[in-house]
Design a protein around this motif. Structure first.
Motif, mmCIF file in Angstrom:
data_model
loop_
_atom_site.group_PDB
_atom_site.id
_atom_site.type_symbol
_atom_site.label_atom_id
_atom_site.label_comp_id
_atom_site.label_asym_id
_atom_site.label_seq_id
_atom_site.Cartn_x
_atom_site.Cartn_y
_atom_site.Cartn_z
ATOM 1 N N ARG A 40 24.702 97.173 49.157
ATOM 2 C CA ARG A 40 23.653 97.894 48.839
ATOM 3 C C ARG A 40 23.379 98.237 47.520
ATOM 4 O O ARG A 40 24.579 98.367 46.613
ATOM 5 N N PRO A 41 22.202 98.551 46.855
ATOM 6 C CA PRO A 41 22.035 99.078 45.474
ATOM 7 C C PRO A 41 22.871 100.308 45.307
ATOM 8 O O PRO A 41 22.949 101.234 46.118
ATOM 9 N N ALA A 42 23.283 100.471 43.962
ATOM 10 C CA ALA A 42 24.090 101.671 43.837
ATOM 11 C C ALA A 42 23.396 102.970 43.867
ATOM 12 O O ALA A 42 23.930 103.940 44.380
ATOM 13 N N SER A 43 22.053 102.993 43.808
ATOM 14 C CA SER A 43 21.018 104.034 43.991
ATOM 15 C C SER A 43 21.165 104.495 45.778
ATOM 16 O O SER A 43 20.874 105.683 46.051
ATOM 17 N N GLN A 44 21.683 103.663 46.479
ATOM 18 C CA GLN A 44 21.878 104.100 48.104
ATOM 19 C C GLN A 44 23.329 104.177 48.219
ATOM 20 O O GLN A 44 23.547 104.376 49.374
ATOM 21 N N ARG A 45 24.273 104.642 47.346
ATOM 22 C CA ARG A 45 25.519 104.753 47.310
ATOM 23 C C ARG A 45 25.892 106.017 46.860
ATOM 24 O O ARG A 45 26.662 106.131 45.955
#
Length: 229
Positions: free
Chosen positions: A179-184
């Motif tokens: 996942r992209p970092a923004s989704q973590r």
């Protein structure tokens, strides 16, 4: 207490401006995280044979997974190897596996045991992706922290940058997909490193020049090199 544990975190990430953390352990990493771009298959299998026949089977399977991944586009390669290694290694604390509070396993050691903790997943993915042709500059080992149940915990993930300054994709053993970092939002980066540098968080701010001190990381990379990486 081990430097890295593997639990779900719950802090909002700051993927471009992580906290400064300059321990002697971190500073030693960069001089030793310099694996070859190609994996010596014969040496890898020879090293696996020193464990047991089951480890040879695991080693052959990993070589095949790396070969298949090398033929894929980079995004697909990440997913393939992330999923493969998440399946092949079962999470257990170092104390359970090695009888030590903190142990950094080589890929073959992790496959031989079939068990490992967060840094063992990240190390195996990092080395396997490089062996599959992913440039070192696009990969960073990332130390992240979070407060869980009122406690400060630690975790290691692998980040991939399609290009400099891009939002990283996160390879983790806690979840199945990349996942992209923004989704973590559960991860809070503190520092990151690869074979070319050390940074605050996962941004562009350098955390200084490395100093050789800690033997544990040197021993790990020596083991990986002996395995053919």
């Amino acid at each position: 207490m081990a430097l890295f544990t593997c639990r779900v975190f719950s802090n909002k990430p700051r993927w471009l401006c992580g906290d400064r953390l300059l321990g002697a352990f971190v500073l030693s990493c960069l001089l030793w995280l310099l694996p070859c771009a190609a994996l010596d298959n014969a040496r890898f299998l020879e090293a696996a044979a020193k464990f047991n026949p089951r480890t040879v089977v695991e080693a052959q399977a990993l070589l095949q997974a790396i070969e298949r991944a090398a033929a894929l586009e980079e995004a697909q390669r990440l997913t393939a190897l992330n999923s493969y290694l998440n399946r092949r290694i079962e999470f257990h604390d170092d104390v359970e596996v090695w009888g030590k509070t903190d142990y950094w396993a080589s890929p073959l050691e992790a496959l031989d045991k079939g068990r490992g903790d967060c840094e063992d997943y990240a190390i195996a993915k990092y080395l396997s992706l490089i062996a599959a042709g992913t440039p070192v500059a696009k990969l960073r080992m990332v130390y992240v922290r979070a407060m869980v149940g009122g406690r400060s915990l630690a975790h290691m993930v692998l980040a991939y940058y399609a290009e400099p300054g891009a939002e990283p994709l996160i390879l983790d053993n806690l979840i199945a997909d990349v996942r992209p970092a923004s989704q973590r939002p559960d991860l809070q980066p503190v520092f990151s490193f690869n074979g070319e540098g050390l940074w605050q968080g996962v941004g562009a701010t350098s955390a200084g020049d490395p100093m050789v001190r800690l033997s544990q990381w040197r021993e790990l990379l020596a083991k990986a090199r002996a395995e053919g990486f």
